[in-house]
Motif scaffolding. Structure first.
Motif, PDB file in Angstrom:
ATOM      1  N   ALA A 220     146.875  79.506 -11.827  1.00  0.00           N
ATOM      2  CA  ALA A 220     146.053  80.586 -11.834  1.00  0.00           C
ATOM      3  C   ALA A 220     144.461  79.878 -11.344  1.00  0.00           C
ATOM      4  O   ALA A 220     144.408  78.917 -11.613  1.00  0.00           O
ATOM      5  CB  ALA A 220     145.726  81.185 -13.235  1.00  0.00           C
ATOM      6  N   TYR A 221     143.924  80.754 -10.626  1.00  0.00           N
ATOM      7  CA  TYR A 221     142.278  80.437 -10.251  1.00  0.00           C
ATOM      8  C   TYR A 221     141.583  80.894 -11.472  1.00  0.00           C
ATOM      9  O   TYR A 221     141.657  82.156 -11.971  1.00  0.00           O
ATOM     10  CB  TYR A 221     142.216  81.097  -8.899  1.00  0.00           C
ATOM     11  CG  TYR A 221     142.608  80.618  -7.681  1.00  0.00           C
ATOM     12  CD1 TYR A 221     141.882  79.387  -7.336  1.00  0.00           C
ATOM     13  CD2 TYR A 221     143.707  81.059  -7.111  1.00  0.00           C
ATOM     14  CE1 TYR A 221     142.612  78.852  -6.153  1.00  0.00           C
ATOM     15  CE2 TYR A 221     143.989  80.443  -5.955  1.00  0.00           C
ATOM     16  CZ  TYR A 221     143.592  79.321  -5.545  1.00  0.00           C
ATOM     17  OH  TYR A 221     144.040  78.908  -4.282  1.00  0.00           O
ATOM     18  N   MET A 222     140.500  80.092 -11.788  1.00  0.00           N
ATOM     19  CA  MET A 222     139.584  80.489 -12.596  1.00  0.00           C
ATOM     20  C   MET A 222     138.338  80.033 -11.976  1.00  0.00           C
ATOM     21  O   MET A 222     138.060  79.177 -11.269  1.00  0.00           O
ATOM     22  CB  MET A 222     139.783  80.162 -14.122  1.00  0.00           C
ATOM     23  CG  MET A 222     139.600  78.426 -14.324  1.00  0.00           C
ATOM     24  SD  MET A 222     139.591  77.904 -15.729  1.00  0.00           S
ATOM     25  CE  MET A 222     138.063  78.053 -16.488  1.00  0.00           C
ATOM     26  N   ALA A 223     137.273  80.588 -12.434  1.00  0.00           N
ATOM     27  CA  ALA A 223     135.819  80.148 -12.191  1.00  0.00           C
ATOM     28  C   ALA A 223     135.045  79.779 -13.322  1.00  0.00           C
ATOM     29  O   ALA A 223     134.973  80.324 -14.360  1.00  0.00           O
ATOM     30  CB  ALA A 223     135.135  81.295 -11.463  1.00  0.00           C
ATOM     31  N   MET A 224     134.163  78.691 -12.879  1.00  0.00           N
ATOM     32  CA  MET A 224     133.328  78.202 -13.843  1.00  0.00           C
ATOM     33  C   MET A 224     131.982  78.708 -13.523  1.00  0.00           C
ATOM     34  O   MET A 224     131.309  78.077 -12.616  1.00  0.00           O
ATOM     35  CB  MET A 224     133.289  76.494 -14.311  1.00  0.00           C
ATOM     36  CG  MET A 224     134.769  76.132 -14.369  1.00  0.00           C
ATOM     37  SD  MET A 224     134.870  74.324 -14.804  1.00  0.00           S
ATOM     38  CE  MET A 224     136.475  73.938 -15.316  1.00  0.00           C
TER      39      MET A 224
ATOM     40  N   CYS B 258     134.928  73.342 -19.678  1.00  0.00           N
ATOM     41  CA  CYS B 258     133.850  74.507 -19.466  1.00  0.00           C
ATOM     42  C   CYS B 258     132.892  74.700 -20.358  1.00  0.00           C
ATOM     43  O   CYS B 258     131.631  74.821 -20.124  1.00  0.00           O
ATOM     44  CB  CYS B 258     134.661  75.865 -19.046  1.00  0.00           C
ATOM     45  SG  CYS B 258     133.705  77.204 -17.914  1.00  0.00           S
ATOM     46  N   ASN B 259     133.367  74.814 -21.438  1.00  0.00           N
ATOM     47  CA  ASN B 259     132.608  74.833 -22.656  1.00  0.00           C
ATOM     48  C   ASN B 259     131.678  73.683 -22.954  1.00  0.00           C
ATOM     49  O   ASN B 259     130.461  73.785 -23.451  1.00  0.00           O
ATOM     50  CB  ASN B 259     133.334  74.974 -24.239  1.00  0.00           C
ATOM     51  CG  ASN B 259     134.036  76.380 -23.995  1.00  0.00           C
ATOM     52  OD1 ASN B 259     133.629  77.424 -23.285  1.00  0.00           O
ATOM     53  ND2 ASN B 259     135.452  76.573 -24.612  1.00  0.00           N
ATOM     54  N   GLU B 260     132.204  72.478 -22.633  1.00  0.00           N
ATOM     55  CA  GLU B 260     131.549  71.215 -22.917  1.00  0.00           C
ATOM     56  C   GLU B 260     130.340  71.234 -21.732  1.00  0.00           C
ATOM     57  O   GLU B 260     129.287  70.805 -22.350  1.00  0.00           O
ATOM     58  CB  GLU B 260     132.341  70.148 -22.707  1.00  0.00           C
ATOM     59  CG  GLU B 260     131.793  68.766 -22.829  1.00  0.00           C
ATOM     60  CD  GLU B 260     132.676  67.537 -22.324  1.00  0.00           C
ATOM     61  OE1 GLU B 260     132.408  66.316 -22.098  1.00  0.00           O
ATOM     62  OE2 GLU B 260     134.076  67.742 -22.345  1.00  0.00           O
ATOM     63  N   ILE B 261     130.614  71.356 -20.940  1.00  0.00           N
ATOM     64  CA  ILE B 261     129.668  71.450 -19.665  1.00  0.00           C
ATOM     65  C   ILE B 261     128.625  72.694 -19.893  1.00  0.00           C
ATOM     66  O   ILE B 261     127.366  72.524 -19.534  1.00  0.00           O
ATOM     67  CB  ILE B 261     130.105  71.752 -18.283  1.00  0.00           C
ATOM     68  CG1 ILE B 261     130.835  70.477 -17.850  1.00  0.00           C
ATOM     69  CG2 ILE B 261     129.216  72.050 -17.108  1.00  0.00           C
ATOM     70  CD1 ILE B 261     130.240  69.259 -17.667  1.00  0.00           C
ATOM     71  N   GLY B 262     128.929  73.761 -20.782  1.00  0.00           N
ATOM     72  CA  GLY B 262     128.152  74.812 -20.792  1.00  0.00           C
ATOM     73  C   GLY B 262     128.100  75.903 -19.821  1.00  0.00           C
ATOM     74  O   GLY B 262     127.067  76.802 -19.536  1.00  0.00           O
ATOM     75  N   ALA B 263     129.090  75.966 -19.061  1.00  0.00           N
ATOM     76  CA  ALA B 263     129.389  76.897 -17.939  1.00  0.00           C
ATOM     77  C   ALA B 263     130.187  78.220 -18.692  1.00  0.00           C
ATOM     78  O   ALA B 263     130.743  78.238 -19.782  1.00  0.00           O
ATOM     79  CB  ALA B 263     130.199  76.323 -16.877  1.00  0.00           C
ATOM     80  N   ILE B 264     130.357  79.158 -17.983  1.00  0.00           N
ATOM     81  CA  ILE B 264     130.747  80.484 -18.389  1.00  0.00           C
ATOM     82  C   ILE B 264     132.127  80.468 -17.871  1.00  0.00           C
ATOM     83  O   ILE B 264     132.386  80.799 -16.376  1.00  0.00           O
ATOM     84  CB  ILE B 264     130.012  81.645 -17.978  1.00  0.00           C
ATOM     85  CG1 ILE B 264     128.741  81.504 -18.855  1.00  0.00           C
ATOM     86  CG2 ILE B 264     130.984  83.153 -18.374  1.00  0.00           C
ATOM     87  CD1 ILE B 264     127.743  82.690 -18.593  1.00  0.00           C
ATOM     88  N   SER B 265     133.366  80.586 -18.324  1.00  0.00           N
ATOM     89  CA  SER B 265     134.698  80.619 -18.028  1.00  0.00           C
ATOM     90  C   SER B 265     135.000  81.957 -17.654  1.00  0.00           C
ATOM     91  O   SER B 265     134.911  82.924 -18.233  1.00  0.00           O
ATOM     92  CB  SER B 265     135.689  79.829 -18.958  1.00  0.00           C
ATOM     93  OG  SER B 265     135.621  80.839 -20.162  1.00  0.00           O
ATOM     94  N   ALA B 266     135.630  82.292 -16.443  1.00  0.00           N
ATOM     95  CA  ALA B 266     136.044  83.334 -16.115  1.00  0.00           C
ATOM     96  C   ALA B 266     137.394  83.381 -15.372  1.00  0.00           C
ATOM     97  O   ALA B 266     137.744  82.825 -14.270  1.00  0.00           O
ATOM     98  CB  ALA B 266     135.068  83.884 -14.720  1.00  0.00           C
TER      99      ALA B 266
ATOM    100  N   PHE C 199     138.628  82.401 -22.732  1.00  0.00           N
ATOM    101  CA  PHE C 199     138.017  83.060 -21.429  1.00  0.00           C
ATOM    102  C   PHE C 199     136.760  83.784 -21.845  1.00  0.00           C
ATOM    103  O   PHE C 199     136.953  84.800 -22.805  1.00  0.00           O
ATOM    104  CB  PHE C 199     138.858  83.588 -20.460  1.00  0.00           C
ATOM    105  CG  PHE C 199     139.709  82.749 -19.367  1.00  0.00           C
ATOM    106  CD1 PHE C 199     139.122  82.249 -18.294  1.00  0.00           C
ATOM    107  CD2 PHE C 199     140.737  82.262 -19.911  1.00  0.00           C
ATOM    108  CE1 PHE C 199     139.697  81.615 -17.510  1.00  0.00           C
ATOM    109  CE2 PHE C 199     141.512  81.717 -19.037  1.00  0.00           C
ATOM    110  CZ  PHE C 199     141.092  81.024 -17.718  1.00  0.00           C
ATOM    111  N   LYS C 200     135.638  83.701 -21.196  1.00  0.00           N
ATOM    112  CA  LYS C 200     134.479  84.364 -21.573  1.00  0.00           C
ATOM    113  C   LYS C 200     134.039  85.736 -20.658  1.00  0.00           C
ATOM    114  O   LYS C 200     133.611  86.679 -20.960  1.00  0.00           O
ATOM    115  CB  LYS C 200     133.226  83.723 -21.466  1.00  0.00           C
ATOM    116  CG  LYS C 200     133.130  82.405 -22.339  1.00  0.00           C
ATOM    117  CD  LYS C 200     133.105  82.985 -23.818  1.00  0.00           C
ATOM    118  CE  LYS C 200     132.833  81.684 -25.034  1.00  0.00           C
ATOM    119  NZ  LYS C 200     133.739  80.612 -24.700  1.00  0.00           N
TER     120      LYS C 200
END
Length: 420
Positions: free
Chosen positions: A121-125, A272-280, A317-318
């Protein structure tokens, strides 16, 4: 005299791009920025005709209010992108797209949102804090290196398939120079497709010769739309049109499955959580006629979307990201309803990687999708707040405690983003 598109790209796809951008903006009168947003613009750090600076310029030229960086397995263009946005006087958000393995999930054997491989799957940060972009890019360096090993295998497959027609490519000579790999960028399947398309045009030629080869000797499908493009005399986008056909209808004949270059979906979410990004999660939806010209008619996650969305929520996922122009109204409304049901942020963006694609998404101008503009401004506020203090992010424990309702929190952040 106004500069042509090619002249602009020459100025903005070079080492002095930022300086040239400053000069251009002094010479030109650009349209006012509006409410249009785009959070999914690829650059030369994955595959695109646009450097980070050029991407910002053409977004600004189109009147966008914000622009968003989204490269595959790389965020190395982030600093240039953000600097260009400051020069252009527009808001920007940065992120990275990656492929993740769903092998250790109930969807291992399903075609999810990757046209080429099941269980991937593709996901975006989205909304990467500016001070963490370099670290995120470094963390993906091993994946980019492993991906190149597979790329070399696929080049062998290309030559085995196309050599009989006098068309061969070399990874180091023809593919790698098309990329920014040495600068932290990625070599993708589109780079292979571009190198192959270029060689086909050089060896076979364009127009009827090319169409006859594809439909006659190769006996492969060619849509009326793409055939018309390839037969068009003096078509400036012929290379990209042929590239799209390779990506859509030929790649399956030389594609090699990705394995160890893919992080498990849980590993990617943890990072993603460690970096502080929003997982999509990147919703694709069943494709009938590809808007971008690089996807064949194919079924994806629509048949089991009611199972998939709650599962990705459970995984952590957020958000869900989607492209309003790519799907039917019914598809989009279904996704939006599921996002509301499972409290997932909705993010939009047009997957820009070809000169034929407009930067403005007309479908998104529908008043019903006004919330997608607000979520973009919330992303921008999230980036700036998280860069100052990780506890100030959109999904930080502190923010969730202060504004438990997601819609209210997005509204507060959107207001701050606009003020920024």
């Amino acid at each position: 005299m106004a500069k042509t598109r090619d002249e602009l790209l020459t100025l903005l796809n070079c080492d002095s791009a930022l300086v040239n951008l400053q000069k251009l903006l002094k010479e030109e009168t650009l349209p006012p920025t509006g409410e249009d947003v785009n959070n999914h613009i690829h650059t030369t750090y994955s595959f695109s005709p646009y450097s980070p600076t050029a991407a910002v310029y053409f977004a600004r030229l189109a009147g966008l209010g914000t622009c968003g960086l989204m490269d595959h397995d790389s965020i190395a263009g982030a600093q240039e992108f953000l600097q260009a946005a400051v020069i252009a006087g527009m808001a920007a958000t940065i992120g990275m797209e990656c492929r993740v393995s769903f092998q250790n999930t109930p969807f291992a054997g399903r075609r999810i949102n990757n046209p080429d491989q099941d269980g991937v799957a593709y996901m975006a940060m989205h909304g990467v804090p500016h001070d963490r972009a370099g670290e995120l890019n470094d963390r993906f360096a091993p994946y980019r290196e492993k991906r190149n090993a597979r790329n070399r295998e696929m080049v062998e497959g290309v030559n085995g398939l196309m050599g009989k027609y006098g068309v061969t490519i070399d990874f180091d000579r023809d593919v790698l120079p098309l990329s920014n790999y040495a600068l932290g960028g990625t070599v993708t399947e589109r780079h292979l497709a571009c190198a192959l398309a270029r060689r086909m045009l050089e060896v076979i030629g364009g127009g009827e010769k090319l169409v006859d080869l594809i439909k006659g000797e190769m006996k492969l499908p060619l849509s009326a739309k793409v055939e018309g493009y390839l037969l068009e005399e003096g078509n400036p986008y012929a290379l990209y049109d042929l590239l799209g056909w390779v990506k859509s209808d030929l790649i399956g004949r030389f594609y090699v499955n990705a394995t160890d270059e893919l992080p498990d979906v849980r590993e990617a979410l943890d990072l993603c959580n460690e970096i502080g990004a929003i997982s999509a999660y990147a919703y694709l939806g069943d494709v009938a006629s590809s808007v971008t010209g690089d996807k064949r008619a194919q079924k994806f996650e629509d048949d089991y979307l009611d199972e998939l969305i709650p599962y990705i929520k459970e995984l952590g996922f957020k958000a869900v990201t989607y492209m309003p122009s790519r799907n039917t109204r019914a598809q989009i409304e279904r996704v939006r309803a599921l996002c509301r049901k499972y409290d997932l942020l909705q993010i939009s963006g047009e997957d820009i990687n070809s000169p034929r694609q407009p930067f403005v998404c007309e479908a998104q101008r529908d008043p019903a999708y006004r919330d997608l503009v607000d979520s973009t401004w919330a992303l921008i506020a999230h980036e700036w707040r998280s860069t100052v203090d990780p506890q100030n992010g959109l999904f930080s424990a502190e923010s969730v405690k202060k504004w438990p309702d997601l819609a209210e929190r997005v509204g507060v952040f959107a207001l701050q983003g606009r003020k920024l």
